[in-house]
Design an enzyme around this catalytic site. Structure first.
Site, PDB file in Angstrom:
ATOM      1  N   ALA A  61       0.845  -1.184   0.000  1.00 40.16           N
ATOM      2  CA  ALA A  61       0.000   0.000   0.000  1.00 40.16           C
ATOM      3  C   ALA A  61       0.885   1.241   0.000  1.00 40.16           C
ATOM      4  O   ALA A  61       2.063   1.164   0.349  1.00 40.16           O
ATOM      5  CB  ALA A  61      -0.878  -0.015   1.240  1.00 40.16           C
ATOM      6  N   GLY A 100       0.658  -5.271   0.572  1.00 40.31           N
ATOM      7  CA  GLY A 100      -0.410  -5.295  -0.424  1.00 40.31           C
ATOM      8  C   GLY A 100       0.048  -5.901  -1.743  1.00 40.31           C
ATOM      9  O   GLY A 100      -0.771  -6.433  -2.506  1.00 40.31           O
ATOM     10  N   GLU A 103      -0.450  -9.482  -1.262  1.00 41.05           N
ATOM     11  CA  GLU A 103      -1.898  -9.734  -1.242  1.00 41.05           C
ATOM     12  C   GLU A 103      -2.470  -9.707  -2.664  1.00 41.05           C
ATOM     13  O   GLU A 103      -3.311 -10.532  -3.024  1.00 41.05           O
ATOM     14  CB  GLU A 103      -2.600  -8.685  -0.358  1.00 41.05           C
ATOM     15  CG  GLU A 103      -2.204  -8.817   1.110  1.00 41.05           C
ATOM     16  CD  GLU A 103      -2.874  -7.776   1.988  1.00 41.05           C
ATOM     17  OE1 GLU A 103      -2.579  -6.578   1.792  1.00 41.05           O
ATOM     18  OE2 GLU A 103      -3.684  -8.150   2.851  1.00 41.05           O
ATOM     19  N   GLU A 123       3.449  -5.519   7.388  1.00 41.33           N
ATOM     20  CA  GLU A 123       2.529  -4.537   7.985  1.00 41.33           C
ATOM     21  C   GLU A 123       2.735  -4.371   9.484  1.00 41.33           C
ATOM     22  O   GLU A 123       2.622  -3.263  10.011  1.00 41.33           O
ATOM     23  CB  GLU A 123       1.076  -4.939   7.712  1.00 41.33           C
ATOM     24  CG  GLU A 123       0.591  -4.645   6.307  1.00 41.33           C
ATOM     25  CD  GLU A 123       0.951  -5.717   5.302  1.00 41.33           C
ATOM     26  OE1 GLU A 123       1.757  -6.616   5.644  1.00 41.33           O
ATOM     27  OE2 GLU A 123       0.444  -5.652   4.178  1.00 41.33           O
TER      28      GLU A 123
HETATM   29  N1  COA Z   1       4.600   3.481   0.308  1.00 41.60           N
HETATM   30  C1  COA Z   1       5.094   4.697   0.032  1.00 41.60           C
HETATM   31  N2  COA Z   1       6.409   4.946  -0.138  1.00 41.60           N
HETATM   32  C2  COA Z   1       7.241   3.902  -0.037  1.00 41.60           C
HETATM   33  C3  COA Z   1       6.800   2.606   0.259  1.00 41.60           C
HETATM   34  C4  COA Z   1       5.410   2.408   0.417  1.00 41.60           C
HETATM   35  N3  COA Z   1       4.888   1.196   0.668  1.00 41.60           N
HETATM   36  N4  COA Z   1       7.869   1.788   0.309  1.00 41.60           N
HETATM   37  C5  COA Z   1       8.944   2.545   0.050  1.00 41.60           C
HETATM   38  N5  COA Z   1       8.572   3.833  -0.159  1.00 41.60           N
HETATM   39  C6  COA Z   1       9.441   4.954  -0.507  1.00 41.60           C
HETATM   40  C7  COA Z   1      10.460   5.275   0.547  1.00 41.60           C
HETATM   41  O1  COA Z   1       9.940   6.169   1.494  1.00 41.60           O
HETATM   42  C8  COA Z   1      11.575   5.895  -0.272  1.00 41.60           C
HETATM   43  O2  COA Z   1      11.185   7.214  -0.541  1.00 41.60           O
HETATM   44  P1  COA Z   1      12.289   8.393  -0.724  1.00 41.60           P
HETATM   45  O3  COA Z   1      13.100   7.993  -1.897  1.00 41.60           O
HETATM   46  O4  COA Z   1      11.455   9.603  -0.916  1.00 41.60           O
HETATM   47  O5  COA Z   1      13.068   8.390   0.565  1.00 41.60           O
HETATM   48  C9  COA Z   1      11.520   5.118  -1.582  1.00 41.60           C
HETATM   49  O6  COA Z   1      10.215   4.531  -1.623  1.00 41.60           O
HETATM   50  C10 COA Z   1      12.538   4.013  -1.690  1.00 41.60           C
HETATM   51  O7  COA Z   1      12.444   3.197  -0.529  1.00 41.60           O
HETATM   52  P2  COA Z   1      13.752   2.722   0.237  1.00 41.60           P
HETATM   53  O8  COA Z   1      13.301   1.954   1.412  1.00 41.60           O
HETATM   54  O9  COA Z   1      14.651   3.867   0.457  1.00 41.60           O
HETATM   55  O10 COA Z   1      14.402   1.769  -0.863  1.00 41.60           O
HETATM   56  P3  COA Z   1      15.035   0.341  -0.682  1.00 41.60           P
HETATM   57  O11 COA Z   1      15.428  -0.089  -2.024  1.00 41.60           O
HETATM   58  O12 COA Z   1      16.058   0.356   0.401  1.00 41.60           O
HETATM   59  O13 COA Z   1      13.853  -0.599  -0.150  1.00 41.60           O
HETATM   60  C11 COA Z   1      11.672  -1.578  -0.071  1.00 41.60           C
HETATM   61  C12 COA Z   1      12.709  -0.830  -0.927  1.00 41.60           C
HETATM   62  C13 COA Z   1      10.418  -1.678  -0.869  1.00 41.60           C
HETATM   63  C14 COA Z   1      12.186  -2.968   0.283  1.00 41.60           C
HETATM   64  C15 COA Z   1      11.411  -0.786   1.251  1.00 41.60           C
HETATM   65  O14 COA Z   1      11.120   0.546   0.908  1.00 41.60           O
HETATM   66  C16 COA Z   1      10.278  -1.303   2.074  1.00 41.60           C
HETATM   67  O15 COA Z   1      10.445  -2.231   2.818  1.00 41.60           O
HETATM   68  N6  COA Z   1       9.104  -0.648   1.949  1.00 41.60           N
HETATM   69  C17 COA Z   1       7.978  -0.889   2.819  1.00 41.60           C
HETATM   70  C18 COA Z   1       7.246  -2.136   2.463  1.00 41.60           C
HETATM   71  C19 COA Z   1       6.041  -2.277   3.363  1.00 41.60           C
HETATM   72  O16 COA Z   1       6.102  -2.132   4.560  1.00 41.60           O
HETATM   73  N7  COA Z   1       4.914  -2.573   2.745  1.00 41.60           N
HETATM   74  C20 COA Z   1       3.686  -2.715   3.446  1.00 41.60           C
HETATM   75  C21 COA Z   1       2.991  -1.414   3.476  1.00 41.60           C
HETATM   76  S1  COA Z   1       1.501  -1.520   4.384  1.00 41.60           S
END
Ligand code: COA
Length: 654
Positions: A61, A100, A103, A123
């Site tokens: 999400a 998501g 999901e 989450e």
């Molecule tokens: N929603 C909105 N923004 C998100 C996001 C999400 N689910 N996941 C990552 N971002 C943003 C980060 O804030 C970052 O933004 P910035 O460049 O403005 O700082 C950018 O995406 C890159 O994320 P980052 O974590 O710096 O890159 P990464 O390559 O190290 O890791 C992921 C990528 C996807 C593994 C990591 O961002 C992550 O674990 N995201 C969350 C996943 C999550 O919890 N999903 C469930 C949501 S309910």
């Protein structure tokens, strides 16, 4: 944002392109919903491949949206529509399907993936539970026991493991999409598997639930979401998928607006912003592969272990044979501790660990290091002598760093050859575990040297926070204020144990007095004595009275509390109470919430002063310091977050 559609014969390829991580924002959900209808109605299309542009499928999400009320179309609706589609949807997963994203993939009839693809429902780390069927579809695809670990314990199967679980149907090499299209064509010739939600699932023995609940509660550190995620999963097994979906959604919506979830989102974004401050984005770091560490004591060895865990090579410099022997045996223990905690990062595998470590007497081989970190005794003259030597033997481009926690780095760097390559890198003990790295540039530090500090933090999996120069930098300065306020409460008659208990109930592993007993009372005492000798009006504090009679904490057998036979369990000390009695007012009952409020106010107040002085760039940075260096409970977001919520409450009630 775009969701593209390409047609390859009878197969439609739907690609989510919502950089940077293909989050399922409102516009993506809307377009997906439109596309299912459209493709279902297109007689030429027989199957749909769903994929994500870039390095990963979908990271979940859009977390930014969680600060607003949910906006339709809701994700459960979109996924249910894809699952109900007349044509089979095949998720083609590269890199990761998270939250998501997983999901969504579970709503598809098939999942194909690259061998490096990770599958997770993170989450709970954001104080919520999956809200779009994850807790219900997953157990029906991989079984209850494995699903429970993914939903409530951050278990993250990768590639082959996901295949073994039945989470993916096949693994593929790149190029993924043509492979997925061939897979789709082949699948059309066979009977389709049941939809995820319609699959049968067998209820596990009751001890499986009990064991899972036990583990989840033990690991949760007071967080509520993990257990609730497990309960939603269980509800769907006990009462059927429909009931499970209803409870899952209700729980998700309730948790989404809690303080805890807001705190965890705050930290999520703060942690990411910390790694890339605006002025560092275009700045290249110096290249570092081998790091010298001067001093193999607790701090130096911990730093060396952190570097080895991060895949770097280390030259650890000691003064004599005995020092080398001591450092090597400390490092052997840290290696074991790192293994136990799973701290070997990318490139930092266990086998290469000891091979990448050289311990040596004197500076003979330090020339091959691109960065040297000094971690010797906290004494200006000793540190200056180290840097005089380093300035002489290191190559001119070598970055030189001090791990001082109190001494002004400008004084340490005085007279150094090439002061532009010098900065403070303040690690926190145990350095291979604690994630905080305070980065302290001097006015002369070159931008690429500063960038090297950030790059190092990233490689070590640390959270970097830049601090200006002041006594104690950010963290120790706030700690001092926190402890002082705790003593002010004791002076006002509040019980020592009552203060500690309140802070533990708030989420700290230890209260301020227990913590001080562990670290030693003498540091704060000497600090106050130094101020007094400068003529500053520092009043006597209860802690001063304890140190003056030799009660310096656990190391002297007692401090605020007594300790029996080396046992670390604090016991109420009538003797300590008698010693501090001259400074303590009449006994005063204070509610735990009030104690917490007093200490939070003090911390946030010091934080604001530090911000006003320009020592730190943002309030969020202060929260990172507290959470990653000082045991502030993550689910509370940090003292500045707490204060901002307090301000909001006040504004709302006005
Ligand atoms: N929603 C909105 N923004 C998100 C996001 C999400 N689910 N996941 C990552 N971002 C943003 C980060 O804030 C970052 O933004 P910035 O460049 O403005 O700082 C950018 O995406 C890159 O994320 P980052 O974590 O710096 O890159 P990464 O390559 O190290 O890791 C992921 C990528 C996807 C593994 C990591 O961002 C992550 O674990 N995201 C969350 C996943 C999550 O919890 N999903 C469930 C949501 S309910």
């Amino acid at each position: 944002m775009t969701v593209n559609v390409e047609i390859d014969g009878e197969i439609a390829i739907v690609t989510i392109e919502n950089p940077p991580v293909n989050a399922l924002s409102g516009a993506v959900r809307e377009r997906l919903l439109t596309l299912v209808e459209l493709l279902d109605g297109d007689a030429n299309i027989r199957a749909v491949v769903l994929t994500g542009a870039g390095r990963l499928f979908v990271a979940g999400a859009d977390i930014v949206e969680f600060d607003r009320p949910p906006e339709p179309p809701f994700l459960p609706e979109v996924i249910a529509r894809i699952e109900a589609a007349a044509k089979p949807w095949i998720a083609a997963i590269r890199g990761a399907a998270l939250g998501g994203g997983l999901e969504l993939a579970l709503g598809c009839r098939f999942r194909v993936a690259t061998a490096n693809a990770r599958f997770a429902l993170p989450e709970i780390n954001l104080g919520i539970i999956p809200g779009a069927g994850g807790t219900q579809r997953l157990p029906r695809v991989v079984g209850v026991a494995e699903a429970a670990r993914i939903v409530a314990e951050n278990y993250t199967p990768v590639g082959a493991e996901a295949l073994r679980l039945g989470l993916v149907d096949t693994l593929m090499e790149e190029p993924l999409v043509p492979g997925a299209v061939s897979f789709a064509r082949a699948a059309l010739g066979r009977a389709l598997p049941p939809r995820s939600l319609n699959r049968g699932v067998s209820a596990p023995a009751s001890d499986v639930w009990a064991e899972a609940e036990g583990r989840v509660v033990a690991d949760a550190k007071g967080a509520t979401a993990p257990l609730q995620a497990l309960q939603a999963l269980r509800h769907g097994i006990d009462y059927g998928a429909e009931a499970g979906l209803a409870l899952e959604r209700k729980t998700f919506l309730a948790l989404r607006s809690t303080e805890e979830a807001a705190a965890l989102r705050h930290l999520f974004f703060a942690e990411r912003a910390a790694l890339r401050p605006a002025d560092m984005r275009l700045q290249s770091p110096r290249s570092v592969e081998t790091v010298g560490v001067v001093g193999g004591g607790t701090m130096g060895s911990g730093i060396a272990a952190a570097l080895l865990n991060g895949g770097l090579s280390v030259v650890l410099i000691e003064q004599d044979e005995e020092g080398v022997f001591r450092a090597r045996s400390t490092l052997a223990k840290l290696f074991e501790s790192s293994r136990r905690r799973g701290l070997f990062g990318a490139g930092g595998d266990a086998s290469g660990w000891m091979d990448r470590l050289e311990t040596t007497i004197g500076y003979g081989t330090v020339e091959r290091c691109e960065l040297v970190i000094e971690a010797v005794f906290e004494d200006l003259a000793v540190k200056r002598a180290v840097f005089a030597e380093l300035g002489r033997v290191c190559r001119p481009g070598t970055v030189l760093a001090t791990n001082t926690s109190y001494i002004d780095p400008r004084l340490i760097a005085e007279g150094l050859l090439g002061p532009e390559r010098f900065l403070g890198l303040h690690f926190f003990s145990p350095a291979h575990v604690m994630k905080l790295l305070e980065i302290i540039p001097t006015p002369q530090t070159a931008p690429d040297v500063l960038a090297t500090g950030y790059d190092l933090a990233r490689r070590l999996g640390k959270v970097p926070v830049r601090s200006g120069i002041c006594d104690g930098f950010i963290g120790n300065r706030i700690l001092r204020r926190y402890r002082t306020e705790a003593e002010v409460l004791v002076r006002a008659g509040v019980g020592i144990a009552a203060v500690d208990a309140a802070m533990r109930a708030f989420g700290f592993a230890m209260g301020p007095f227990e913590m001080q007993d562990m670290a030693g009372l003498d540091i704060a005492f000497l600090y106050r004595e130094a101020a007094r000798s400068r003529g500053e009006p520092v009043p006597d504090m209860p802690g001063d009275l304890l140190v003056r009679v030799g009660r310096k904490g656990q190391k002297s057998g007692g401090g605020w509390y007594d300790y029996i036979d080396g046992n670390r369990r604090p016991i109420r000390s009538p003797e300590a109470e008698r010693i501090i009695a001259p400074l303590v007012g009449a006994k005063k009952e204070m509610a735990g919430e009030e104690i917490v409020a007093r200490l939070m106010t003090a911390m946030a107040d010091e934080g604001r002063t530090i911000l006003d002085e320009g020592i730190v760039a943002s309030a969020a940075d202060i929260d990172l310091v507290e959470v990653h260096g000082y045991g502030f409970p993550r689910r509370r977001g940090g003292p500045m977050f707490q204060a901002s919520r307090q301000d909001m409450t006040i504004t709302r009630t006005l």
